[in-house]
Design a protein around this motif. Structure first.
Motif, short mmCIF file in Angstrom:
data_model
loop_
_atom_site.label_atom_id
_atom_site.label_comp_id
_atom_site.label_asym_id
_atom_site.label_seq_id
_atom_site.Cartn_x
_atom_site.Cartn_y
_atom_site.Cartn_z
N VAL A 104 -10.32 5.34 8.52
CA VAL A 104 -9.66 4.82 9.72
C VAL A 104 -9.88 5.74 10.92
N SER A 105 -10.54 5.22 11.95
CA SER A 105 -10.68 6.00 13.18
C SER A 105 -10.69 5.08 14.40
N GLY A 106 -9.92 3.99 14.29
CA GLY A 106 -9.84 3.07 15.41
C GLY A 106 -8.94 1.91 15.05
N TYR A 107 -8.81 1.00 15.99
CA TYR A 107 -7.87 -0.12 15.87
C TYR A 107 -8.24 -1.04 14.71
N PHE A 108 -9.53 -1.37 14.56
CA PHE A 108 -9.90 -2.36 13.55
C PHE A 108 -9.99 -1.76 12.15
N SER A 109 -10.38 -0.50 12.04
CA SER A 109 -10.36 0.11 10.71
C SER A 109 -8.92 0.24 10.24
N ASP A 110 -7.99 0.42 11.18
CA ASP A 110 -6.57 0.47 10.80
C ASP A 110 -6.07 -0.90 10.36
N ARG A 111 -6.62 -1.95 10.96
CA ARG A 111 -6.22 -3.32 10.55
C ARG A 111 -6.61 -3.56 9.09
N ILE A 112 -7.78 -3.09 8.69
CA ILE A 112 -8.20 -3.24 7.28
C ILE A 112 -7.20 -2.51 6.38
N TYR A 113 -6.81 -1.32 6.79
CA TYR A 113 -5.84 -0.52 6.02
C TYR A 113 -4.52 -1.28 5.86
N GLN A 114 -4.05 -1.87 6.96
CA GLN A 114 -2.80 -2.63 6.90
C GLN A 114 -2.91 -3.80 5.93
N MET A 115 -4.05 -4.47 5.95
CA MET A 115 -4.25 -5.61 5.05
C MET A 115 -4.27 -5.17 3.60
N ALA A 116 -4.99 -4.08 3.34
CA ALA A 116 -5.15 -3.60 1.96
C ALA A 116 -3.77 -3.28 1.37
N GLN A 117 -2.85 -2.78 2.20
CA GLN A 117 -1.49 -2.50 1.72
C GLN A 117 -0.82 -3.77 1.23
N ARG A 118 -1.05 -4.87 1.94
CA ARG A 118 -0.38 -6.12 1.57
C ARG A 118 -0.91 -6.70 0.27
N TYR A 119 -2.12 -6.30 -0.15
CA TYR A 119 -2.67 -6.81 -1.41
C TYR A 119 -2.46 -5.83 -2.56
N GLY A 120 -1.54 -4.88 -2.36
CA GLY A 120 -1.09 -4.05 -3.47
C GLY A 120 -2.02 -2.93 -3.86
#
Ligand SMILES: *Cc1c(COP(=O)(O)O)cnc(C)c1O
Length: 405
Positions: A104-120
């Motif tokens: 994560v080093s920007g807005y969209f890489s952080d979005r992937i991180y947020q999504m991955a959290q939701r899929y456990g």
């Protein structure tokens, strides 16, 4: 009737669309559509089981493989924004409890991180300062430490204007039995990217950035390894709409996810959802135009436009936010399709943007997150990546900066 919509209301709303201004879209997307692409949006509708439509689908997939530089059989458009394609990768490739590394080093890489959290996922988040990219050592350390089954990163980070260095990353992931997922939404078609050579397992883009296609339709490709992982899941994909094997049942029923074989003749296609035929036509036309130009020429056109932009900025006393670019295609540096421009101290970035929009119908964007107020974001993507637009922007920007001081 309880809910009324009278004639005077109809008059009130009537002109909102017909009076839309014609803008030159030089932000991080959407970009302007080529007239050929625009025209496809009004081509007549056809049924989703029509043989003629199947032909259009097959040709679209064939050209998308060229766009991604891949032989992956599973290469289809997702019905949805780039974010839907991102979610398709995350939903299909993560099972609850899986170890995942998110770079994560920007807005969209952080979005992937947020999504991955939701899929456990059990996530190791590797944070780097915005405006930088990840080294091979960063990736190696994370692979050794966390033993992930998936590593995620963004190739062209639209929030910072950074291009991620790809050399060696796919190979490292293979050596550690880890699938590699890469976001190329702001880059694919504009900047060299090689899914197969770089050993990328899951990759996606959006219609509306370097393809100059419509938003709402998003090419995605999965490697045979990624498909096998999906076929061997112990739990169903938690997102029915984006389930790759169900989507494959309509787009490529001949493909066997478990072993990568292809059945002939093609088994019957199974309905999953009604695909938006006009968006498919338009996306197909936009990729067809890259096929006609030759993708190397498309990449070069983007590079030339970006370099003229850097020169032009310098000529009016501005400069890119990132240090001078590294032009080696698989190394990190400035992203040719999206340039972050440093806002001079004391200048109101928003005022300049408003001036460009009001006086010249030119849209550029401001900074996101950490870079809000510090940068403008200028996209020279797809159809818009040309010298005429650079000249126009530079002279308008010079005037806008003077007027905003
Ligand atoms: C624009 C963008 C997205 C999201 O695309 P949408 O179509 O807006 O959902 C994802 N990643 C990157 C790098 C982008 O630039």
């Amino acid at each position: 009737m309880k809910q009324m919509f009278n004639v005077s209301n109809a008059h009130r709303v009537k002109s909102s669309i017909s009076n839309l201004p014609v803008r030159l879209l030089l932000g991080p997307g959407p970009s302007n559509l080529h007239p050929r692409v625009n025209q496809q949006l009004s081509t007549h509708m056809i049924g989703y089981t029509d043989q003629n439509y199947y032909k259009v689908m097959d040709e679209t997939m064939e050209m998308m493989r060229y766009l991604f530089q891949t032989n992956n059989h599973f290469t289809i458009p997702i019905t949805g924004a780039g974010t839907a394609a991102m979610e398709a990768c995350v939903a299909n490739l993560i099972e609850p409890g899986d170890n995942v590394v998110c770079c994560v080093s920007g807005y969209f890489s952080d979005r992937i991180y947020q999504m991955a959290q939701r899929y456990g996922a059990n996530i190791l988040k590797v944070d780097r300062k915005w405006g930088t990219w990840f080294s091979l050592d960063d990736v190696r350390d994370a692979l050794v430490k966390h033993k992930p089954s998936l590593l995620t990163m963004v190739f062209g980070e639209t929030s910072t204007g950074v291009k991620q260095a790809m050399a060696g990353i796919g190979q490292l992931c293979k050596e550690h039995n880890c699938l590699l997922m890469v976001d190329t939404v702001a880059a694919l078609g504009g900047v060299p990217f090689f899914v197969d050579d770089w050993k990328v397992d899951a990759c996606y883009t959006g219609g509306q950035k370097c393809l100059s296609g419509p938003p709402g339709i998003s090419p995605i490709t999965f490697s045979p390894l990624a498909c096998a992982k999906i076929a061997n899941r112990k739990t169903p994909v938690a997102n029915w709409y984006l389930d790759a094997m169900l989507l494959g049942g309509y787009w490529c029923p001949e493909y066997n996810f478990a072993n990568g074989t292809v059945t002939t003749p093609q088994p019957l296609r199974r309905y999953h959802h009604t695909t938006p035929a006009n968006l498919v036509y338009a996306l197909r036309e936009s990729i067809l135009m890259i096929c006609e130009e030759g993708i190397e020429n498309t990449w070069n056109r983007h590079q030339d436009a970006a370099k003229s932009l850097y020169k032009g900025l310098e000529s009016i006393g501005l400069k890119p936010y990132l240090a001078d670019t590294n032009e080696v295609f698989d190394q990190g540096g400035r992203l040719f399709s999206l340039t972050t421009v440093a806002v001079p101290d004391g200048l109101d970035a928003k005022l300049v943007m408003k001036y460009l929009l009001d006086k010249y119908n030119i849209e550029i964007a401001g900074g996101l997150g950490e870079l809000a107020g510090k940068v403008w974001r200028v996209g020279l993507m797809g159809f818009n990546a040309n010298q005429t637009n650079v000249k126009l922007l530079i002279s308008a920007l010079e005037e806008a900066v003077k007027a905003s001081k």
